[in-house]
Write a protein that holds these residues in place. Sequence first.
Motif, PDB file in Angstrom:
ATOM      1  N   LEU A 161       0.792  -1.225   0.104  1.00 54.36           N
ATOM      2  CA  LEU A 161      -0.086   0.067   0.042  1.00 54.36           C
ATOM      3  C   LEU A 161       0.928   1.113   0.090  1.00 54.36           C
ATOM      4  CD1 LEU A 161      -2.770   1.440   0.577  1.00 54.36           C
ATOM      5  CD2 LEU A 161      -2.406   1.354   2.878  1.00 54.36           C
ATOM      6  N   ILE A 162       0.537   2.161  -0.989  1.00 47.62           N
ATOM      7  CA  ILE A 162       1.597   3.392  -0.914  1.00 47.62           C
ATOM      8  C   ILE A 162       0.491   4.302  -0.977  1.00 47.62           C
ATOM      9  CG2 ILE A 162       3.162   4.964  -2.369  1.00 47.62           C
ATOM     10  CD1 ILE A 162       4.072   2.387  -3.805  1.00 47.62           C
ATOM     11  N   TYR A 163       0.654   5.337   0.004  1.00 46.98           N
ATOM     12  CA  TYR A 163      -0.364   6.467   0.239  1.00 46.98           C
ATOM     13  C   TYR A 163       0.325   7.687   0.722  1.00 46.98           C
ATOM     14  CZ  TYR A 163       0.501   5.096   5.227  1.00 46.98           C
ATOM     15  OH  TYR A 163       1.153   4.979   6.604  1.00 46.98           O
ATOM     16  N   GLY A 164      -0.596   8.824   0.440  1.00 45.42           N
ATOM     17  CA  GLY A 164      -0.005  10.091   0.768  1.00 45.42           C
ATOM     18  C   GLY A 164      -0.716  10.924   0.012  1.00 45.42           C
ATOM     19  N   PRO A 165      -0.193  12.293   0.330  1.00 48.95           N
ATOM     20  CA  PRO A 165      -0.808  13.193  -0.491  1.00 48.95           C
ATOM     21  C   PRO A 165      -0.766  13.321  -1.963  1.00 48.95           C
ATOM     22  CG  PRO A 165       0.371  14.313   1.192  1.00 48.95           C
ATOM     23  CD  PRO A 165       0.783  12.841   1.136  1.00 48.95           C
ATOM     24  N   PRO A 166      -1.584  13.792  -2.693  1.00 52.23           N
ATOM     25  CA  PRO A 166      -1.726  13.595  -4.251  1.00 52.23           C
ATOM     26  C   PRO A 166      -0.432  14.245  -4.718  1.00 52.23           C
ATOM     27  CG  PRO A 166      -3.495  15.180  -3.664  1.00 52.23           C
ATOM     28  CD  PRO A 166      -2.946  14.462  -2.284  1.00 52.23           C
ATOM     29  N   GLY A 167      -0.079  13.651  -6.080  1.00 48.71           N
ATOM     30  CA  GLY A 167       1.028  14.215  -6.852  1.00 48.71           C
ATOM     31  C   GLY A 167       2.302  14.238  -6.323  1.00 48.71           C
ATOM     32  N   ASN A 168       2.800  12.907  -5.622  1.00 44.96           N
ATOM     33  CA  ASN A 168       3.965  12.852  -5.129  1.00 44.96           C
ATOM     34  C   ASN A 168       4.670  11.679  -5.560  1.00 44.96           C
ATOM     35  OD1 ASN A 168       4.416  15.688  -3.435  1.00 44.96           O
ATOM     36  ND2 ASN A 168       2.750  14.576  -2.329  1.00 44.96           N
ATOM     37  N   GLY A 169       4.110  11.283  -6.773  1.00 45.62           N
ATOM     38  CA  GLY A 169       4.863  10.235  -7.319  1.00 45.62           C
ATOM     39  C   GLY A 169       4.323   8.639  -6.950  1.00 45.62           C
ATOM     40  N   LYS A 170       3.215   8.608  -6.400  1.00 41.98           N
ATOM     41  CA  LYS A 170       2.742   7.224  -6.021  1.00 41.98           C
ATOM     42  C   LYS A 170       2.597   6.427  -7.159  1.00 41.98           C
ATOM     43  CE  LYS A 170      -0.774   8.621  -3.760  1.00 41.98           C
ATOM     44  NZ  LYS A 170      -0.428  10.256  -3.646  1.00 41.98           N
ATOM     45  N   SER A 171       1.837   6.722  -8.212  1.00 42.48           N
ATOM     46  CA  SER A 171       1.566   6.058  -9.436  1.00 42.48           C
ATOM     47  C   SER A 171       2.958   5.942 -10.159  1.00 42.48           C
ATOM     48  CB  SER A 171       0.682   6.807 -10.109  1.00 42.48           C
ATOM     49  OG  SER A 171      -0.697   7.107  -9.734  1.00 42.48           O
ATOM     50  N   SER A 172       3.870   6.867 -10.262  1.00 36.24           N
ATOM     51  CA  SER A 172       4.939   6.556 -10.950  1.00 36.24           C
ATOM     52  C   SER A 172       5.957   5.535 -10.252  1.00 36.24           C
ATOM     53  CB  SER A 172       5.894   7.859 -11.118  1.00 36.24           C
ATOM     54  OG  SER A 172       5.183   8.980 -11.871  1.00 36.24           O
ATOM     55  N   PHE A 274       0.496  -5.935 -10.438  1.00 38.96           N
ATOM     56  CA  PHE A 274      -1.076  -5.486 -10.497  1.00 38.96           C
ATOM     57  C   PHE A 274      -0.982  -4.368  -9.784  1.00 38.96           C
ATOM     58  CE2 PHE A 274      -5.599  -6.324  -9.751  1.00 38.96           C
ATOM     59  CZ  PHE A 274      -6.249  -5.836 -10.873  1.00 38.96           C
ATOM     60  N   ILE A 275      -1.530  -3.222 -10.364  1.00 36.62           N
ATOM     61  CA  ILE A 275      -1.555  -1.844  -9.635  1.00 36.62           C
ATOM     62  C   ILE A 275      -3.026  -1.514  -9.608  1.00 36.62           C
ATOM     63  CG2 ILE A 275      -0.882   0.633  -9.878  1.00 36.62           C
ATOM     64  CD1 ILE A 275       1.577  -0.357 -11.476  1.00 36.62           C
ATOM     65  N   ILE A 276      -3.549  -1.156  -8.493  1.00 39.28           N
ATOM     66  CA  ILE A 276      -4.850  -0.577  -8.247  1.00 39.28           C
ATOM     67  C   ILE A 276      -4.619   0.860  -7.842  1.00 39.28           C
ATOM     68  CG2 ILE A 276      -7.081  -0.902  -7.099  1.00 39.28           C
ATOM     69  CD1 ILE A 276      -6.495  -3.531  -6.568  1.00 39.28           C
ATOM     70  N   ASP A 277      -4.595   1.885  -8.876  1.00 37.90           N
ATOM     71  CA  ASP A 277      -4.273   3.071  -8.798  1.00 37.90           C
ATOM     72  C   ASP A 277      -5.721   3.709  -8.313  1.00 37.90           C
ATOM     73  OD1 ASP A 277      -2.852   5.289  -8.776  1.00 37.90           O
ATOM     74  OD2 ASP A 277      -2.754   5.629 -10.804  1.00 37.90           O
ATOM     75  N   ASP A 278      -5.395   5.011  -7.672  1.00 33.59           N
ATOM     76  CA  ASP A 278      -6.472   5.687  -7.149  1.00 33.59           C
ATOM     77  C   ASP A 278      -7.525   4.924  -6.084  1.00 33.59           C
ATOM     78  OD1 ASP A 278      -6.023   8.404  -8.168  1.00 33.59           O
ATOM     79  OD2 ASP A 278      -6.816   7.751 -10.058  1.00 33.59           O
ATOM     80  N   PHE A 279      -6.843   4.121  -5.484  1.00 30.77           N
ATOM     81  CA  PHE A 279      -7.703   3.007  -4.813  1.00 30.77           C
ATOM     82  C   PHE A 279      -8.574   3.974  -3.689  1.00 30.77           C
ATOM     83  CE2 PHE A 279      -7.927   0.356  -0.714  1.00 30.77           C
ATOM     84  CZ  PHE A 279      -8.875  -0.481  -1.376  1.00 30.77           C
ATOM     85  N   GLY A 280      -9.805   3.333  -3.652  1.00 30.25           N
ATOM     86  CA  GLY A 280     -11.046   4.188  -2.890  1.00 30.25           C
ATOM     87  C   GLY A 280     -11.676   5.205  -3.875  1.00 30.25           C
ATOM     88  N   ARG A 281     -11.253   5.308  -4.942  1.00 30.14           N
ATOM     89  CA  ARG A 281     -12.241   6.173  -5.886  1.00 30.14           C
ATOM     90  C   ARG A 281     -12.905   5.275  -6.985  1.00 30.14           C
ATOM     91  NH1 ARG A 281     -11.175  11.316  -4.236  1.00 30.14           N
ATOM     92  NH2 ARG A 281      -9.047  11.688  -3.646  1.00 30.14           N
ATOM     93  N   PHE A 322      -1.476  -1.155  -4.128  1.00 29.66           N
ATOM     94  CA  PHE A 322      -2.782  -0.393  -3.842  1.00 29.66           C
ATOM     95  C   PHE A 322      -2.254   1.117  -3.632  1.00 29.66           C
ATOM     96  CE2 PHE A 322      -3.880  -4.415  -2.187  1.00 29.66           C
ATOM     97  CZ  PHE A 322      -5.406  -4.577  -2.708  1.00 29.66           C
ATOM     98  N   SER A 323      -2.479   1.984  -4.437  1.00 29.56           N
ATOM     99  CA  SER A 323      -2.077   3.336  -4.449  1.00 29.56           C
ATOM    100  C   SER A 323      -3.156   4.459  -4.289  1.00 29.56           C
ATOM    101  CB  SER A 323      -1.279   3.785  -5.810  1.00 29.56           C
ATOM    102  OG  SER A 323      -1.131   5.204  -5.825  1.00 29.56           O
ATOM    103  N   THR A 324      -2.965   5.220  -3.150  1.00 31.58           N
ATOM    104  CA  THR A 324      -4.329   6.058  -2.772  1.00 31.58           C
ATOM    105  C   THR A 324      -3.811   7.275  -2.105  1.00 31.58           C
ATOM    106  OG1 THR A 324      -6.303   6.128  -1.584  1.00 31.58           O
ATOM    107  CG2 THR A 324      -4.592   4.864  -0.678  1.00 31.58           C
ATOM    108  N   ASN A 325      -4.355   8.294  -2.332  1.00 32.08           N
ATOM    109  CA  ASN A 325      -4.350   9.613  -1.576  1.00 32.08           C
ATOM    110  C   ASN A 325      -5.140   9.729  -0.416  1.00 32.08           C
ATOM    111  OD1 ASN A 325      -6.490  10.840  -2.881  1.00 32.08           O
ATOM    112  ND2 ASN A 325      -5.140  11.526  -4.421  1.00 32.08           N
ATOM    113  N   LEU A 326      -6.014   8.614  -0.091  1.00 31.46           N
ATOM    114  CA  LEU A 326      -6.859   8.741   1.119  1.00 31.46           C
ATOM    115  C   LEU A 326      -6.406   8.258   2.182  1.00 31.46           C
ATOM    116  CD1 LEU A 326     -10.296   7.518  -0.977  1.00 31.46           C
ATOM    117  CD2 LEU A 326      -9.282  10.151  -0.402  1.00 31.46           C
ATOM    118  N   SER A 327      -7.073   8.271   3.109  1.00 35.92           N
ATOM    119  CA  SER A 327      -6.508   7.780   4.488  1.00 35.92           C
ATOM    120  C   SER A 327      -6.817   6.354   4.560  1.00 35.92           C
ATOM    121  CB  SER A 327      -7.008   8.300   5.830  1.00 35.92           C
ATOM    122  OG  SER A 327      -6.681   7.709   6.901  1.00 35.92           O
ATOM    123  N   PRO A 328      -5.648   5.362   4.763  1.00 34.47           N
ATOM    124  CA  PRO A 328      -5.897   3.949   4.825  1.00 34.47           C
ATOM    125  C   PRO A 328      -7.162   3.359   5.823  1.00 34.47           C
ATOM    126  CG  PRO A 328      -3.801   4.358   4.527  1.00 34.47           C
ATOM    127  CD  PRO A 328      -4.211   5.676   4.939  1.00 34.47           C
TER     128      PRO A 328
END
Length: 464
Positions: A161-172, A274-281, A322-328
Amino acid sequence: MDPIAEDFFPPMPARLEETGLNVKFVSALLFRSMYLLGLETNVAIAAQLRLGQGIVDDLLGKLKQQGFIEIKGFEGADSRVARYSLTTAARDLAIESARQCEYVGPLPVPLAQYQEQVVRQGLANEQISMERLASALSHLVLPASVIRRLGPAVNSGQSLLIYGPPGNGKSSISEAIGRAFAQPIFIPHCVEVDGQVIRVYDPTVHEEIREEKSGAGDYRELLKKRPDPRWTRCRRPVVVTGGELTLEMLDLDFDQTAKFYEAPPQMKAIGGVFIIDDFGRQLVRPKDLLNRWIIPLERRVDYLKLHTGKKFDVPFDELVIFSTNLSPRELMDPGLMRRVKYKLHLDPPSMADYVSIFQGVCRRREMDLPDEILSWLLEDFYPRHGGSCAAFHPAFIVEHAEATCRYMGREPRLTRDLVADALENLFLVERAPGASAPGASAPESSAPESSAPAVGSARAERAS
């Protein structure tokens, strides 16, 4: 490219029995191929089915004896290339077979052989060194601690699980992890389950490794051992899904017209990432999506079902990110949380890293970065806006400045006015009528625009 382990290599079947398929199934596919594609020669049929010429010739001979095939002659003086046609009985069988399944293509691999091959070329067989992972992530400006923590997660081949504020490279980061793997694997074009055909190989997902690429010497040695052409030599796959993911997409997709299946994304990702990007959306609730993964994540096996009701299992051999900018804590309860083996919080860049990212963006675009622009951003603008910088901001600012310069017929450059204009596309700004832009005076209030176009560009940038 790592040397190809001989144990990973699926050898060419020497006899029809070694394909793992019964004669009736193979004959039906041969009849359909001749009828629907107009194939005539034994060479063309072998190429279409991706079977050895000897196996095809033997099968054609038996079908001729049974009254299903007729010889029409030979191609020129070459007696090895014979021309065949279907008898009326075989044509009727082909038409009936096409009503049940229209698939024509390489002969499928039976489920048992597929399961065995997945285990032989398992993800855990390849361990990524710190140097290789750092190289795969070298286009990103990241703290050394991030690379150190990512390594064990990647080599586990389980879940992250990679999480944190948007725009800081989680998807990359997620996508770059897939490029760190170097060992090739073999993907079947199709898999046969209980007489049904499931298409697995997807050229949009599976990158074929041809002989002229790295590792050519090793591969030529293996070619001498006659590889099974029903399998394609590929890089380990990286499958990315986002907000469009639904529970239905994780099931086999049966084509009601063609009457065969398309493998779901997690099956195409076997042996890779297998990447689930924007998890939670996603349209489906996060807990429902995670409940679907409980058994695969825990037992490393996934269960699928045919439209006939037949259930079967496939190894769940893949790194799930799992990549998300929401709180786990908003996405999963403690029971689900413990099944995700590794977690990484990705912070916004430090000011030093932010400067490195900005310098790298400008260097690649051959654009000067005036010191006064950096000073104003770091000492004035970000402090007044809560210090909310992100790794994607430099590229966002430069792209908008370039677009404005092109529109005005000027050479691309950075000025304080152009940067201020770009920032107005990045932040929601409320100010009194007649007040100037953020570059000239402080707005009354502002907040990051999380739904602005910038989110689509949320990637950490190259340092050089």
